[in-house]
Design an enzyme around this catalytic site. Structure first.
Site, PDB file in Angstrom:
ATOM      1  N   ASP A 162       4.675  -8.408   0.706  1.00 50.92           N
ATOM      2  CA  ASP A 162       5.308  -7.250   0.071  1.00 50.92           C
ATOM      3  C   ASP A 162       5.851  -7.636  -1.305  1.00 50.92           C
ATOM      4  O   ASP A 162       6.724  -8.498  -1.401  1.00 50.92           O
ATOM      5  CB  ASP A 162       6.447  -6.796   0.998  1.00 50.92           C
ATOM      6  CG  ASP A 162       7.077  -5.487   0.596  1.00 50.92           C
ATOM      7  OD1 ASP A 162       6.651  -4.895  -0.411  1.00 50.92           O
ATOM      8  OD2 ASP A 162       8.012  -5.063   1.298  1.00 50.92           O
ATOM      9  N   ASP A 222       7.479   3.481   0.594  1.00 48.87           N
ATOM     10  CA  ASP A 222       7.734   3.423   2.025  1.00 48.87           C
ATOM     11  C   ASP A 222       7.795   4.803   2.672  1.00 48.87           C
ATOM     12  O   ASP A 222       8.339   5.756   2.110  1.00 48.87           O
ATOM     13  CB  ASP A 222       9.059   2.715   2.304  1.00 48.87           C
ATOM     14  CG  ASP A 222       8.991   1.224   2.018  1.00 48.87           C
ATOM     15  OD1 ASP A 222       7.911   0.743   1.633  1.00 48.87           O
ATOM     16  OD2 ASP A 222      10.029   0.556   2.165  1.00 48.87           O
TER      17      ASP A 222
END
Length: 534
Positions: A162, A222
């Site tokens: 990430d 997200d």
């Protein structure tokens, strides 16, 4: 076996897609053809994880029958590690949270027929560390080879990597993500490589095909357990918002390389059962990784029914590895079609509106020919016949999925409506003559301070266009933040958009579409929108 691993590593080092370790075992020439399935700890538990919790989830995956349906990857997200590396610079599991160590956890999962996934970042701090929710700075920056070897030694099968930093250009991201790609390859262990370039960063996920770098790549910010958060590609994303970004990226998906619209929110509340069913159905037809994010120990019957829908899992895990392409979208009624390996086509009739409506398409539109067809409803398993009409009354925010079988071989690809991205075009006849190249602008969505639009490039001639260029002038205060299905020069004022490598050919009387998001007032349309072709 060693020879196979060396060959795969050589392919990755050369920039080829990584051979994905397939959850269902559907391998062809050593390359997985289907998206991974499993469970991730973050959506429900965030940093509140430990060895006992992960083992309980693993045991539930087995006892509930989810493992046998393909849910095999158990991914331990952020906050699993000791805040400091050891004296040799190696990562360590947090001794109070994972007292048995990370290799022991991997062994536990493998003994139950599951796969071991873990989280790390390519920068100095993980997301939790960046936001002050967890101490230390233990990212892989400068430790790529060392960490890859550590993961392989622990038996890791899946790495979630990430970005989680505002720094770096997209070129910096490509180079940095490639370091871990190559480091994983050098270990000789097949490890699914899942990247997210979007966290706390310009949304670079939709800007390129990342299949040369990773097995799966996040397309948006997200996800959250809401239907629509009003975001185009900003935190947090609702289901409808993610679909809008990911559908136009269908051409990027291929066996072993998939668009990732983020972990699923099924079973976490915040949406109706109808919306949860749509969420799962749309992820299935978009060839998305099916990574659950709920507490598996306390699933209700509705959640269990959704996650265990074998018709939709089979569509998602089809060995062709294709993402559904958009056939039509009038702003309320959206039709997606996914070609399947046996010649069938999965059709999703998606109602984006607030009331029940009838959504229809035809067998011809989705690429099937013939006069007699069988439709299997993925939710009810009911089978019906059709002479070519595919139609259903779909509730608000609902999605009806049919698996359509015909009595003849399907056409090469679904045929979209003129306002949508077409599949690859046939070669024109020698006698054809290129016609006019047209560009039509359409506002898709707008919100305070930003908007999303698309431009349809049309060919009015009798022969294919080979390459196109659109120019347009944005109003003052407008600035493009991301663009897909094209390559742009400039982000404000007069900008130019050229075709991407895969959509430069536009068939006679056909069209293709590119889209973009921008800052500024969406009520003001660009001026001087024109198209030219060589």
């Amino acid at each position: 076996m060693r020879k196979v691993r060396v060959l795969l590593a050589a392919g990755i080092l050369a920039g080829a897609p990584i051979a994905l370790q397939d959850p269902a075992g559907a391998l062809e020439n050593g390359v997985a053809r289907t998206p991974p399935m499993g469970w991730n700890s973050w959506n429900t538990f965030g940093c509140n994880i430990n060895e006992t919790l992960i083992k309980q989830m693993a045991d539930t995956i087995v006892s509930s029958g989810l493992r046998d349906l393909g849910y095999k990857y158990v991914v331990v997200d952020d906050c699993w590690f000791n805040p400091t590396r050891d004296s040799a610079g190696n990562l360590q599991g947090n001794p109070s949270r994972f007292p048995s160590g990370m290799k022991a956890l991997g062994d536990y999962l493998h003994a139950r027929g599951l796969k071991f996934g873990i989280y790390q970042v390519p920068v100095d701090k993980t997301c939790a560390q960046y936001f002050g929710g967890y101490p230390g700075a233990t990212g892989s920056q400068g430790h790529e080879v060392q960490d890859a070897r550590q993961f392989a030694a622990w038996g890791v099968d899946y790495l979630k990597y990430d970005w989680c930093s505002p720094n770096g250009t997209i070129d910096d991201q490509v180079r940095t993500f490639a370091k871990m790609r190559d480091a994983l390859a050098a270990t000789g262990r097949p490890i699914v490589y899942s990247i997210n370039p979007n966290s706390i960063h310009a949304k670079t996920g939709p800007q390129r095909d990342w299949g040369d770098v990773a097995n799966m790549w996040r397309t948006t910010e997200d996800i959250t357990n809401k239907w629509d958060t009003g975001q185009t590609n900003g935190y947090p994303m609702g289901i409808q918002n993610i679909v809008n970004v990911t559908v136009p990226l269908a051409s990027y998906a291929k066996p072993g390389a998939f668009n990732d619209p983020d972990m699923m929110e099924v079973g976490r509340g915040g949406m109706t059962d109808t919306e949860m069913r749509s969420h799962f159905a749309l992820w299935a037809v978009m060839a998305s990784p099916l990574i659950a994010g709920n507490d598996l120990r306390s699933m209700d019957s509705a959640t269990t029914t959704i996650l265990k829908n074998q018709n939709l899992i089979a569509i998602n895990q089809d060995p062709l590895g294709l993402q559904a392409r958009q056939i039509s979208n009038d702003g309320t009624r959206r039709v997606l079609a996914k070609k399947l390996g046996n010649g069938d086509v999965a059709v999703a009739l998606f109602n984006q509106g607030g009331s029940t409506t009838t959504i229809s398409t035809t067998a011809a539109a989705i690429g099937l020919s013939g006069g007699s067809f069988t439709l299997r409803d993925a939710w009810t398993n009911a089978v019906s016949g059709s002479n070519g009409t595919i139609s259903a009354a779909v509730p608000a925010h609902g999605t009806v999925v049919y698996r359509v079988s015909g009595d003849t071989t399907p056409s090469p690809s679904p045929t979209p409506s003129p306002s949508l991205t077409p599949s690859p075009s046939p070669t024109p006849s020698p006698s054809g003559r290129p016609g006019g190249c047209t560009a039509t602008y359409r506002l898709v969505n707008s919100w305070g301070g930003g908007f999303q639009s698309e431009v349809t490039v049309g060919n009015t001639g009798s022969a294919a266009l080979n390459g196109w260029t659109v120019t347009m002038t944005l109003a003052g205060g407008q600035s493009v933040t991301s663009l897909w299905n094209g390559v742009n020069t400039g982000t404000s004022g007069a900008i130019t958009v050229k075709n991407a490598p895969y959509n430069g050919t536009v068939a006679a009387n056909g069209s293709t579409t590119f889209g973009f998001t921008a800052e500024g007032d969406g009520s003001i349309a660009p001026t001087s929108v024109t198209c030219t072709s060589p």
